[in-house]
Design an enzyme around this catalytic site. Sequence first.
Site, mmCIF file in Angstrom:
data_model
loop_
_atom_site.group_PDB
_atom_site.id
_atom_site.type_symbol
_atom_site.label_atom_id
_atom_site.label_comp_id
_atom_site.label_asym_id
_atom_site.label_seq_id
_atom_site.Cartn_x
_atom_site.Cartn_y
_atom_site.Cartn_z
ATOM 1 N N LYS A 137 0.869 -0.975 -0.134
ATOM 2 C CA LYS A 137 -0.421 0.053 -0.340
ATOM 3 C C LYS A 137 0.468 0.985 0.024
ATOM 4 O O LYS A 137 2.021 1.476 0.769
ATOM 5 C CB LYS A 137 -1.117 -0.180 1.344
ATOM 6 C CG LYS A 137 -1.952 1.021 1.510
ATOM 7 C CD LYS A 137 -2.963 0.647 2.447
ATOM 8 C CE LYS A 137 -4.380 1.806 2.782
ATOM 9 N NZ LYS A 137 -4.850 1.488 3.566
ATOM 10 N N SER A 217 -9.334 2.552 2.492
ATOM 11 C CA SER A 217 -7.965 2.760 2.226
ATOM 12 C C SER A 217 -7.395 2.096 1.082
ATOM 13 O O SER A 217 -6.597 2.541 0.883
ATOM 14 C CB SER A 217 -7.914 3.799 3.592
ATOM 15 O OG SER A 217 -6.619 2.479 4.408
ATOM 16 N N SER A 241 -9.720 -1.039 7.374
ATOM 17 C CA SER A 241 -9.499 -0.446 6.072
ATOM 18 C C SER A 241 -8.925 -1.700 5.344
ATOM 19 O O SER A 241 -8.149 -1.379 4.060
ATOM 20 C CB SER A 241 -8.388 0.665 5.996
ATOM 21 O OG SER A 241 -9.968 1.559 4.458
#
Length: 584
Positions: A137, A217, A241
């Site tokens: 990420k 997210s 998330s």
Amino acid sequence: MKLSPMKLSPVKKRSAASLTAALVVAVLLSAGVPEQRAMAAGFGADRSSSRVESAFLRGVDLDTVTIPELQARMKRGRLTSSELTQAYLHRIKTVDPKIDAVLRTDPTALNQAAASDARHRLGKVRGPLDGIPVLLKDNVNTRDMPTTAGSLALAGSPPATDAELVGRLRAAGAVILGKTNMSEWANFRAAKPTSGWSAVGGQTHNPYVLDRNPCGSSSGSAAAVAASLAQVAVGTETDGSIVCPAGMNGVVGHKPSLGLVSRAGVVPISAEQDTAGPLARNVVDTAIAFSVLSGHGAVAAGGATGLTEAFPHPGSLRGKRIGLWRLPSLGAYVDALMTRTAARLRAAGAQVVEVTPPYQDRLAELEFPALLSEFHRDIDAYLASREGPRDLAGLIGFNRAHPAEQTCFAGQELFEQALVAPSTTDPRHRALRAELKDLSRRSIDETMAAHGLDAIASPANPPAWTTDCTRGDNDVIPSSTPAAVAGYPSLSVPAGFVGELPVGLLLMAGDRQDGDLLSLGAAVEQRLDAWRAPRYLPSVTSRTTIQEPSWSRRGHPQPVPGPRSESARRETAPRTGRWSPHVR
């Protein structure tokens, strides 16, 4: 007297590394070869013929193969890390344009793979992730690639050093394949954001139905794994998330117990809740990645022997007690899926009882103001280590000055509220966080103790809503909050589909019970057998196959679909001022 969240057993005394190693072996002993598993699930030639791009590499189905199976092939010389890495890079090039999950690939990925191949030839494999491609990420610091948190404010020079978890992956021999898109600032910027959108990467799409949202997210990490663009991805969670994107994209996501995975070098929201964790297409890969991320990755690449007695084999649900938290607010179709799920678990020998964890309304009232104060503290500390805006006030000014930051939604209300929130040293904040910690832990501990549970289960997500920058997310998903605020582990595994859209089953347990939760998750995964590859449908028009989540639980009006003016959005927005819990 403090309530114990789970019944005591000798298994609880084993180390996280031993528990994970045992899970790997248990899954290997019970699982067939990838193609056999796919056919048994009813997804044989039909499934593969619908793919955008072939997921086969030298007889290996990338959609279904596990890390231990890959390592076994590499050990026998039937596959190299270079071939595997090249296959994933090719899929990113050919498949990712449909979903926009990957921001950038690491130009050194093939060199990393070649180094792993040399270690395999010399018999010096570093562990189960050696040579396995992993996506990160884009809020996880990497010294050789930009780390932006989706914001143009951080799009300049890369950080000076890797995040600690990246160092662990490199030390384990993993191939850092690249970075995934994410909701900008982990959805902690605007009051009504759109999950999966960032100024840096644009909008990530759900690979099952492309006009639907990927949730949360860690949206890029989950969508990338669902599309088989890497074997494993790393996400982060403050509240939901990891587990909501996992559920909504039909993959497995593990939010570890707070503190088991280092937060150092990860763009923060709150040190009191933030954690990184793995996403993968199956529980065994998730468990292996967790073992490395948590610093317990010294498990033999082919699995460790002598540890299988620590775990039931997947499918051994007999005698397990699971509390089902239904959450009918997520809609009748999801509730019906939970009914079918409970029936399948009972048929496998589990005892399923319905529960409602207490204190949820109070947790919803307290969490948002606590996070505002903690975000101001923690983002200021992080920005001081990077080029660009040096603090939250500078970041607010940057967003005002850059129109590209406003192309999906213009607001930065949470930034502005955090700027004037009480300091974390304020007695009011300290009391608020103490109450949050107490009530969140009690909500799980008391429920598990009262019913003698091994875990609490709930829906991880509703069917994915249509992505709409004007409306923002339909995001009242409370199931992740108790474990997120308590710092307890949670795990989302595929439960089934509403029409074409995946729904996950969220499992949660007591503090540091990650090994037990992964073991239970493997058993649930095998019993439900709910995974299927995405078909990248442009849209779904039948109203009978999809039901948007009901907002009635918190008294919220249903959002009106389609473009609306800002004044209309204010008229129909929730009036409680509560923060939507699942997307951070």
